[in-house]
Design an enzyme around this catalytic site. Structure first.
Site, PDB file in Angstrom:
ATOM      1  CE  LYS A  22      -1.830   1.655   4.018  1.00  0.00           C
ATOM      2  NZ  LYS A  22      -1.512   3.072   4.222  1.00  0.00           N
ATOM      3  CG  ASN A  23       2.222   2.718   3.499  1.00  0.00           C
ATOM      4  OD1 ASN A  23       1.064   3.015   3.176  1.00  0.00           O
ATOM      5  ND2 ASN A  23       2.556   2.487   4.743  1.00  0.00           N
ATOM      6  NE  ARG A  92      -0.172  11.937   6.987  1.00  0.00           N
ATOM      7  CZ  ARG A  92       0.095  13.236   7.197  1.00  0.00           C
ATOM      8  NH1 ARG A  92      -0.893  14.053   7.453  1.00  0.00           N
ATOM      9  NH2 ARG A  92       1.323  13.699   7.149  1.00  0.00           N
ATOM     10  CB  CYS A 116      -5.984   9.928  11.148  1.00  0.00           C
ATOM     11  SG  CYS A 116      -4.310   9.395  11.431  1.00  0.00           S
ATOM     12  NE  ARG A 121      -0.077  10.552  10.089  1.00  0.00           N
ATOM     13  CZ  ARG A 121      -0.601   9.545   9.383  1.00  0.00           C
ATOM     14  NH1 ARG A 121      -1.742   9.029   9.752  1.00  0.00           N
ATOM     15  NH2 ARG A 121       0.021   9.073   8.317  1.00  0.00           N
ATOM     16  N   PRO A 122       0.807  16.503  11.162  1.00  0.00           N
ATOM     17  CG  PRO A 122       2.569  17.435  12.341  1.00  0.00           C
ATOM     18  CD  PRO A 122       1.580  16.311  12.379  1.00  0.00           C
ATOM     19  CB  ILE A 123       1.684  18.705   5.919  1.00  0.00           C
ATOM     20  CG1 ILE A 123       0.857  20.000   5.943  1.00  0.00           C
ATOM     21  CG2 ILE A 123       0.790  17.479   5.847  1.00  0.00           C
ATOM     22  CD1 ILE A 123       0.128  20.250   4.634  1.00  0.00           C
ATOM     23  CG  ASP A 124       5.856  20.612  10.549  1.00  0.00           C
ATOM     24  OD1 ASP A 124       5.165  19.566  10.547  1.00  0.00           O
ATOM     25  OD2 ASP A 124       6.918  20.713  11.172  1.00  0.00           O
ATOM     26  CG  LEU A 125       8.836  17.820   9.015  1.00  0.00           C
ATOM     27  CD1 LEU A 125       9.087  16.380   9.449  1.00  0.00           C
ATOM     28  CD2 LEU A 125      10.038  18.693   9.361  1.00  0.00           C
ATOM     29  CG  ASP A 305       2.755   1.647   9.516  1.00  0.00           C
ATOM     30  OD1 ASP A 305       3.051   1.896   8.333  1.00  0.00           O
ATOM     31  OD2 ASP A 305       2.382   2.513  10.319  1.00  0.00           O
ATOM     32  NE  ARG A 397      -7.262   4.257   5.463  1.00  0.00           N
ATOM     33  CZ  ARG A 397      -6.329   4.767   6.289  1.00  0.00           C
ATOM     34  NH1 ARG A 397      -6.546   4.823   7.591  1.00  0.00           N
ATOM     35  NH2 ARG A 397      -5.189   5.230   5.816  1.00  0.00           N
TER      36      ARG A 397
HETATM   37  C1  EPZ Z   1       3.856   7.083   6.200  1.00  0.00           C
HETATM   38  O1  EPZ Z   1       3.028   8.096   6.751  1.00  0.00           O
HETATM   39  C2  EPZ Z   1       2.975   5.855   6.085  1.00  0.00           C
HETATM   40  N1  EPZ Z   1       1.863   6.119   5.171  1.00  0.00           N
HETATM   41  C3  EPZ Z   1       2.440   5.478   7.465  1.00  0.00           C
HETATM   42  O2  EPZ Z   1       1.673   4.278   7.323  1.00  0.00           O
HETATM   43  C4  EPZ Z   1       3.626   5.192   8.390  1.00  0.00           C
HETATM   44  O3  EPZ Z   1       3.151   4.915   9.683  1.00  0.00           O
HETATM   45  C5  EPZ Z   1       4.549   6.418   8.427  1.00  0.00           C
HETATM   46  O4  EPZ Z   1       4.956   6.774   7.077  1.00  0.00           O
HETATM   47  C6  EPZ Z   1       5.803   6.162   9.259  1.00  0.00           C
HETATM   48  O5  EPZ Z   1       6.501   5.060   8.722  1.00  0.00           O
HETATM   49  C7  EPZ Z   1       2.090   6.057   3.838  1.00  0.00           C
HETATM   50  O6  EPZ Z   1       3.200   5.837   3.372  1.00  0.00           O
HETATM   51  C8  EPZ Z   1       0.892   6.280   2.953  1.00  0.00           C
HETATM   52  P1  EPZ Z   1       5.762  10.477   8.459  1.00  0.00           P
HETATM   53  P2  EPZ Z   1       3.576   9.628   6.819  1.00  0.00           P
HETATM   54  O7  EPZ Z   1       5.663  11.740   7.699  1.00  0.00           O
HETATM   55  O8  EPZ Z   1       4.352   9.948   5.609  1.00  0.00           O
HETATM   56  C9  EPZ Z   1       5.532  13.646  11.942  1.00  0.00           C
HETATM   57  C10 EPZ Z   1      -0.164   2.833   7.621  1.00  0.00           C
HETATM   58  O9  EPZ Z   1      -0.741   2.323   8.597  1.00  0.00           O
HETATM   59  N2  EPZ Z   1       5.484  14.639  10.853  1.00  0.00           N
HETATM   60  O10 EPZ Z   1       7.023   9.681   8.381  1.00  0.00           O
HETATM   61  O11 EPZ Z   1       2.437  10.490   7.184  1.00  0.00           O
HETATM   62  C11 EPZ Z   1       4.242  12.839  12.004  1.00  0.00           C
HETATM   63  O12 EPZ Z   1       3.258  13.529  12.748  1.00  0.00           O
HETATM   64  C12 EPZ Z   1       0.273   4.289   7.678  1.00  0.00           C
HETATM   65  O13 EPZ Z   1       0.098   2.237   6.536  1.00  0.00           O
HETATM   66  C13 EPZ Z   1       5.586  15.999  11.177  1.00  0.00           C
HETATM   67  O14 EPZ Z   1       5.709  16.362  12.348  1.00  0.00           O
HETATM   68  O15 EPZ Z   1       4.552   9.515   8.079  1.00  0.00           O
HETATM   69  C14 EPZ Z   1       4.673  11.583  12.683  1.00  0.00           C
HETATM   70  O16 EPZ Z   1       4.704  11.795  14.079  1.00  0.00           O
HETATM   71  C15 EPZ Z   1       0.001   4.923   9.041  1.00  0.00           C
HETATM   72  N3  EPZ Z   1       5.538  16.915  10.175  1.00  0.00           N
HETATM   73  C16 EPZ Z   1       6.092  11.383  12.162  1.00  0.00           C
HETATM   74  O17 EPZ Z   1       6.519  12.644  11.651  1.00  0.00           O
HETATM   75  C17 EPZ Z   1       5.410  16.537   8.856  1.00  0.00           C
HETATM   76  O18 EPZ Z   1       5.393  17.428   7.973  1.00  0.00           O
HETATM   77  C18 EPZ Z   1       6.185  10.343  11.044  1.00  0.00           C
HETATM   78  O19 EPZ Z   1       5.395  10.796   9.975  1.00  0.00           O
HETATM   79  C19 EPZ Z   1       5.302  15.170   8.554  1.00  0.00           C
HETATM   80  C20 EPZ Z   1       5.347  14.237   9.566  1.00  0.00           C
END
Ligand code: EPZ
Length: 418
Positions: A22-23, A92, A116, A121-125, A305, A397
């Protein structure tokens, strides 16, 4: 609404093939709009996150066709650079489209994907990375407007190795004339798959899987036929299902090389695991032994995960173990339901202390997120009596008819409409 109904106590046995991840599918679907040529993806599981992403692409003007596990995207008529609000809140991963839309149109409007159950799940990065590429980002009433008219290559450093932000910046940079470097990049295997997909289209990306990714822009990308990597989380979940039932299963087309942390923890719990090329064979003891501690980390650390699935295993293991969830802020939401089934889990902040019990008992419980729902199914496989897991749609999902997969291994599980 649909639910899974499980009668516990059956040992899982048999062989199952692992589907595409999926990812990997979700960012690759987003990247498919980087070319006006047709892109064909094979081995795409029937999961609703992929269906929703395809729906978003269609609303943006792409032609998406599906035949079994083959999904084709033709973005020749892609015209929309504004993401539909309804859909971008629905999943997301629509945020992954930000980079490709900017590559294609040099402008984009998206809404905040929203948090969620597992966290804000912020997107600041994501936004900070795009700003480093010269994107002018303005936010107004939940809408994010991106002006990429003056985009240029650059050096991006992530305070945290975010998977999505790494993928978004990679996709935003592939058509920028010059070299972009991402430092402290996420190292997940699905990012390597995205790199390989982009390079198969004629891109020039190096270093995915390490902390530094270098993207040399090209003028044009061409269509391609691509098979995404197998799903290491689905594979881990199936192995956990065999482990919690004292079973013995074989997985084919399994990404064992990307599952070192998970296999290590399952072995620590007493499972015998043999790896032969793309096959994984697990034989579980009658009762698992608690590991002392598990910490979730970015790859190659233990994957978040798979955390809640291991919580379910720990709940019935001999001994006491601790799980620390370092990636998301709220990923123990299913401990309460497991305790209602007889588990002994004490949560405080990002730490869960689990005292293993001999027996769980069937109950009616509710999935609140994808992986937590899967963990409740695992608990039901072990529990005495009948367990009903409501909100099966959340599990759909990311799992392709989980009841069929577990049923093929001998589980007594069925889907029911409520
Ligand atoms: C991906 O989500 C995966 N989803 C998630 O899988 C997985 O848990 C996650 O990576 C970590 O491995 C997909 O690939 C579609 P992150 P993503 O950005 O990209 C914080 C599943 O069950 N963060 O690495 O959203 C965030 O809040 C799903 O298959 C910021 O602070 O994960 C989290 O605490 C769930 N600012 C941490 O980083 C940002 O701009 C990791 O998030 C982005 C993230």
């Amino acid at each position: 609404m649909e639910a899974f109904v499980i009668r516990g106590g059956k040992r899982l046995e048999g062989t199952l093939r692992v589907d595409g991840a999926k990812n990997a599918v979700l960012p690759i679907l987003a990247a498919s709009i980087l070319t006006e040529d047709k892109v064909t993806l094979e081995d795409v599981p029937q999961i609703t996150d992929a269906a929703h992403m395809a729906e978003i692409l269609e609303i943006l003007g792409c032609r998406v066709t599906r035949s079994g596990r083959v999904l084709t995207v033709d973005s020749g008529n892609l015209s929309q650079w504004e993401m539909p609000d309804r859909l971008s809140k629905q999943i997301r991963s629509s945020i992954f489209l930000l980079g490709p839309i900017l590559s294609r149109f040099r402008k984009a409007t998206v809404t905040y994907p929203g948090g969620c159950e597992i966290g804000l799940r912020p997107i600041d990065l994501h936004l900070r990375g795009l700003r480093r590429l010269g994107v002018v980002v303005t936010e107004e009433g939940g809408l994010i407007h991106c002006d990429g008219s003056r985009m240029r290559p650059g050096d991006v450093y992530f305070d945290y190795p975010s998977v999505g932000a790494t993928e978004n910046v990679m996709m935003a940079a592939v058509l920028l004339d010059g070299v972009t470097t991402i430092h402290n990049a996420a190292r997940e295997p699905e990012i390597v798959d995205l790199q390989n997909f982009i390079n198969a289209m004629g891109g020039h990306v190096r270093g995915a899987g390490s902390h530094a990714i270098e993207i040399t822009g090209v003028k044009h990308l061409r269509g391609v036929i691509w098979t995404p990597v197998p799903d290491r989380i689905v594979a881990g979940t199936l192995l956990a299902a065999a482990a919690i039932t004292g079973g013995e299963i074989e997985l084919t087309h399994a990404p064992g090389g990307d599952m070192v942390a998970v296999l290590s923890k399952l072995r620590e719990m007493g499972c015998d695991i043999r790896e032969e090329e793309a096959r994984l064979c697990l034989r579980a003891p009658a009762r698992l032994t608690a590991f002392a501690q598990l910490q979730t980390q970015p790859h190659p650390g233990f994957p978040t995960d798979m955390q809640v699935q291991m919580l379910a295993l720990l709940a019935v293991a001999e001994g006491t173990g601790i799980i620390v969830e370092n990636v998301f802020e709220n990923r123990f939401t299913h401990a309460g339901d497991l305790n209602r089934m007889g588990a002994n889990i004490l949560c405080s902040g990002r730490t869960a202390v689990v005292r293993g019990v001999e027996q769980l008992y069937g109950a009616r419980v509710t999935a609140r997120d994808l992986r937590g729902g899967a963990a409740l199914v695992l608990a039901g496989l072990r529990a005495q009596g009948e367990t009903q897991v409501d909100q099966a749609c959340l599990i759909d999902r990311g799992y392709d008819h989980l009841e069929d997969q577990l049923g093929a291994l001998g589980a007594d599980i069925r889907r029911t409409a409520l």
